[in-house]
Design an enzyme around this catalytic site. Structure first.
Site, PDB file in Angstrom:
ATOM      1  N   ARG A  15      -5.856  -6.676 -11.721  1.00 61.15           N
ATOM      2  CA  ARG A  15      -5.463  -7.604 -10.670  1.00 61.15           C
ATOM      3  C   ARG A  15      -6.657  -7.895  -9.758  1.00 61.15           C
ATOM      4  O   ARG A  15      -7.587  -7.091  -9.645  1.00 61.15           O
ATOM      5  CB  ARG A  15      -4.318  -7.012  -9.834  1.00 61.15           C
ATOM      6  CG  ARG A  15      -2.980  -6.990 -10.545  1.00 61.15           C
ATOM      7  CD  ARG A  15      -1.910  -6.300  -9.713  1.00 61.15           C
ATOM      8  NE  ARG A  15      -2.109  -4.860  -9.633  1.00 61.15           N
ATOM      9  CZ  ARG A  15      -1.309  -4.018  -8.961  1.00 61.15           C
ATOM     10  NH1 ARG A  15      -0.287  -4.508  -8.279  1.00 61.15           N
ATOM     11  NH2 ARG A  15      -1.546  -2.722  -8.960  1.00 61.15           N
ATOM     12  N   LYS A  74      -5.660  -2.327  -4.700  1.00 63.95           N
ATOM     13  CA  LYS A  74      -5.331  -0.899  -4.672  1.00 63.95           C
ATOM     14  C   LYS A  74      -6.244  -0.143  -3.717  1.00 63.95           C
ATOM     15  O   LYS A  74      -7.289  -0.636  -3.294  1.00 63.95           O
ATOM     16  CB  LYS A  74      -5.440  -0.298  -6.076  1.00 63.95           C
ATOM     17  CG  LYS A  74      -4.364  -0.795  -7.034  1.00 63.95           C
ATOM     18  CD  LYS A  74      -2.954  -0.451  -6.550  1.00 63.95           C
ATOM     19  CE  LYS A  74      -2.660   1.035  -6.616  1.00 63.95           C
ATOM     20  NZ  LYS A  74      -1.292   1.339  -6.116  1.00 63.95           N
ATOM     21  N   TYR A  93      -3.026  -2.347  -0.680  1.00 61.15           N
ATOM     22  CA  TYR A  93      -2.045  -1.273  -0.842  1.00 61.15           C
ATOM     23  C   TYR A  93      -2.769   0.052  -0.659  1.00 61.15           C
ATOM     24  O   TYR A  93      -3.811   0.294  -1.287  1.00 61.15           O
ATOM     25  CB  TYR A  93      -1.412  -1.311  -2.240  1.00 61.15           C
ATOM     26  CG  TYR A  93      -0.456  -2.459  -2.459  1.00 61.15           C
ATOM     27  CD1 TYR A  93       0.731  -2.548  -1.750  1.00 61.15           C
ATOM     28  CD2 TYR A  93      -0.737  -3.445  -3.395  1.00 61.15           C
ATOM     29  CE1 TYR A  93       1.612  -3.601  -1.939  1.00 61.15           C
ATOM     30  CE2 TYR A  93       0.131  -4.506  -3.605  1.00 61.15           C
ATOM     31  CZ  TYR A  93       1.305  -4.578  -2.872  1.00 61.15           C
ATOM     32  OH  TYR A  93       2.167  -5.627  -3.074  1.00 61.15           O
ATOM     33  N   HIS A  95      -0.773   3.451   0.379  1.00 61.54           N
ATOM     34  CA  HIS A  95       0.110   4.576   0.031  1.00 61.54           C
ATOM     35  C   HIS A  95      -0.503   5.904   0.478  1.00 61.54           C
ATOM     36  O   HIS A  95      -0.605   6.864  -0.288  1.00 61.54           O
ATOM     37  CB  HIS A  95       0.395   4.582  -1.474  1.00 61.54           C
ATOM     38  CG  HIS A  95       1.064   3.337  -1.968  1.00 61.54           C
ATOM     39  ND1 HIS A  95       2.370   3.017  -1.632  1.00 61.54           N
ATOM     40  CD2 HIS A  95       0.609   2.322  -2.740  1.00 61.54           C
ATOM     41  CE1 HIS A  95       2.692   1.855  -2.192  1.00 61.54           C
ATOM     42  NE2 HIS A  95       1.640   1.407  -2.852  1.00 61.54           N
ATOM     43  N   GLU A 117       1.935  -2.236   2.094  1.00 60.34           N
ATOM     44  CA  GLU A 117       3.288  -1.689   1.915  1.00 60.34           C
ATOM     45  C   GLU A 117       4.004  -1.382   3.222  1.00 60.34           C
ATOM     46  O   GLU A 117       5.210  -1.113   3.212  1.00 60.34           O
ATOM     47  CB  GLU A 117       3.255  -0.430   1.037  1.00 60.34           C
ATOM     48  CG  GLU A 117       2.647   0.810   1.669  1.00 60.34           C
ATOM     49  CD  GLU A 117       1.145   0.886   1.509  1.00 60.34           C
ATOM     50  OE1 GLU A 117       0.574   1.937   1.854  1.00 60.34           O
ATOM     51  OE2 GLU A 117       0.525  -0.100   1.038  1.00 60.34           O
ATOM     52  N   LEU A 238      12.675   4.495  -1.688  1.00 64.82           N
ATOM     53  CA  LEU A 238      11.568   4.144  -0.807  1.00 64.82           C
ATOM     54  C   LEU A 238      11.941   4.429   0.643  1.00 64.82           C
ATOM     55  O   LEU A 238      13.011   4.042   1.112  1.00 64.82           O
ATOM     56  CB  LEU A 238      11.216   2.651  -0.932  1.00 64.82           C
ATOM     57  CG  LEU A 238      10.190   2.128   0.081  1.00 64.82           C
ATOM     58  CD1 LEU A 238       8.807   2.687  -0.218  1.00 64.82           C
ATOM     59  CD2 LEU A 238      10.165   0.611   0.119  1.00 64.82           C
ATOM     60  N   ASP A 268       3.735   6.271  -6.475  1.00 59.89           N
ATOM     61  CA  ASP A 268       2.624   5.963  -5.572  1.00 59.89           C
ATOM     62  C   ASP A 268       2.883   6.468  -4.154  1.00 59.89           C
ATOM     63  O   ASP A 268       1.972   6.508  -3.326  1.00 59.89           O
ATOM     64  CB  ASP A 268       2.287   4.466  -5.567  1.00 59.89           C
ATOM     65  CG  ASP A 268       3.484   3.580  -5.352  1.00 59.89           C
ATOM     66  OD1 ASP A 268       4.558   4.104  -4.997  1.00 59.89           O
ATOM     67  OD2 ASP A 268       3.359   2.358  -5.541  1.00 59.89           O
ATOM     68  N   LYS A 277       4.088  13.717 -11.774  1.00 61.68           N
ATOM     69  CA  LYS A 277       2.666  13.749 -11.416  1.00 61.68           C
ATOM     70  C   LYS A 277       2.056  12.419 -11.862  1.00 61.68           C
ATOM     71  O   LYS A 277       2.461  11.840 -12.878  1.00 61.68           O
ATOM     72  CB  LYS A 277       1.949  14.930 -12.077  1.00 61.68           C
ATOM     73  CG  LYS A 277       2.022  14.950 -13.587  1.00 61.68           C
ATOM     74  CD  LYS A 277       1.347  16.197 -14.150  1.00 61.68           C
ATOM     75  CE  LYS A 277       1.393  16.196 -15.687  1.00 61.68           C
ATOM     76  NZ  LYS A 277       0.773  17.412 -16.257  1.00 61.68           N
TER      77      LYS A 277
END
Length: 360
Positions: A15, A74, A93, A95, A117, A238, A268, A277
């Site tokens: 991406r 990411k 993003y 996380h 996010e 979430l 994530d 994991k």
């Protein structure tokens, strides 16, 4: 403003944060966009496309030298951390709740970090939504693949056949991911159960599918009942910004069907199964106690062209706001962007992230 688009280096991540069309939009508003060489080559966006859009194509070191706003897809990998400086603002993003080491490293660098996010608009997560929808749809697709015998699964077809019962699919969570997973599973003619603690969402799904699915209020007892009988379990929970709750303990695995599959879309954010994991697209699954685990942390990266276009549609207005107003003023005037702020001047400032990382 000087805007940078680095090439993603995460495993099988193709991406790109800005398409040539998005770049052209920003250039026409008077901003300078720097794009790393071959940043979009994995999805047929060539350097020439970016040059025609008005960008400057360069190497990574030059990119970070000029950048004010860095737009990614990411989170940075450890080898990229040294590139980030206090004059940078990172929009991507992140996380962070699942990665204390990354959180502390980014805080130490002095970079301002706004996480897609946690950008929140009246309770809605507009930048998480498109990737959640993709991940939800993919969860059934990859789950069906993992159920194949050659992949270690029990060898069951989701929809069954005449005279043969369909697979039992259990979706934990009725949010964006769960709703898309349910849609795909119903389309595949599986037997579907969705569990959640939000009765409004359960009623909505019950009405939408006209009793084609089971909508069950989630408690430890109901979770255990349906998970132990499942062929495919989708973890779609979430808590914005926070670590995912561990809903399925390890001891349940030995009581599940041999060759059953669990797909942890919440990985994530740390994962909602105790035995989850992180995995990659290169080695996406593993077996534990006879149960196949699929825990890829960047699931939408499997369909990077669709994902890039969907992500740009959602992020471009916010990128434009940051660029037009400047970082500080945009944070002052935009409540959604303030909600997205995770790290500011060395401080990990998002309350859910701090709580998850157990910071004072």
């Amino acid at each position: 403003m000087q805007i940078a688009v680095p090439k993603e280096i995460k495993n099988h991540e193709y991406r790109v944060s800005l398409t040539p069309e998005s770049v052209n939009h920003l250039v026409n508003r008077g901003h300078q966009v720097w794009v790393e060489h071959d940043a979009g080559a994995g999805i047929q966006y060539q350097d020439q496309d970016y040059l025609h859009a008005g960008a400057r194509v360069t190497k990574k070191s030059e990119l970070f030298k000029y950048a004010e706003l860095i737009v990614k897809v990411k989170e940075p990998l450890p080898e990229e951390i040294a590139l980030y400086q206090p004059q940078h603002c990172l929009f991507t993003y992140l996380h962070l709740a699942a990665d204390k080491a990354l959180s502390l490293a980014l805080a130490k660098s002095g970079v301002t970090c706004i996480a897609y996010e946690t950008v929140t608009d009246n309770g809605f997560l507009p930048l998480l939504q498109p990737m959640s929808e993709i991940a939800g749809r993919l969860s059934i697709q990859v789950g069906a693949h993992c159920l194949e015998k050659a992949q270690g699964g029990m060898g069951k077809l989701l929809g069954g056949l005449a005279g043969v019962e369909p697979a039992q699919v259990v979706v934990i969570g009725a949010g964006s991911v769960g709703q898309q997973a349910v849609a795909m599973a119903v389309g595949a003619q599986a037997s579907v159960t969705v569990l959640d603690t939000d009765l409004h969402k359960l009623r909505m799904l019950q009405t939408l599918y006209q009793n084609q699915i089971n909508c069950i209020y989630s408690t430890p007892a109901t979770l255990k009942k349906y998970v132990l009988n499942a062929d495919l379990v989708i973890g779609a929970v979430l808590i914005p910004g926070a670590s995912a709750p561990k809903l399925i303990p390890k001891e349940w695995l030995k009581k599940m069907k041999a060759g059953a599959v669990i797909v942890d879309v919440a990985i994530d954010q740390g994962g909602c199964f105790a035995t989850s994991k992180p995995t990659t697209h290169t080695a996406p699954s593993y077996q534990l106690d006879g149960v196949i685990h699929y825990c890829v942390t960047n699931m939408p990266g499997a369909v990077p062209l669709t994902a890039t276009q969907a992500l740009n549609s959602a992020t471009l207005p916010y990128v434009t706001e940051l660029a037009d107003s400047g970082i500080e003023q945009a944070l002052e005037i935009s409540a959604p962007l303030r909600a997205g702020l995770n790290i500011y001047k060395g401080d990990i400032c998002h309350p859910q992230v701090r709580k998850s990382l157990q910071l004072d």
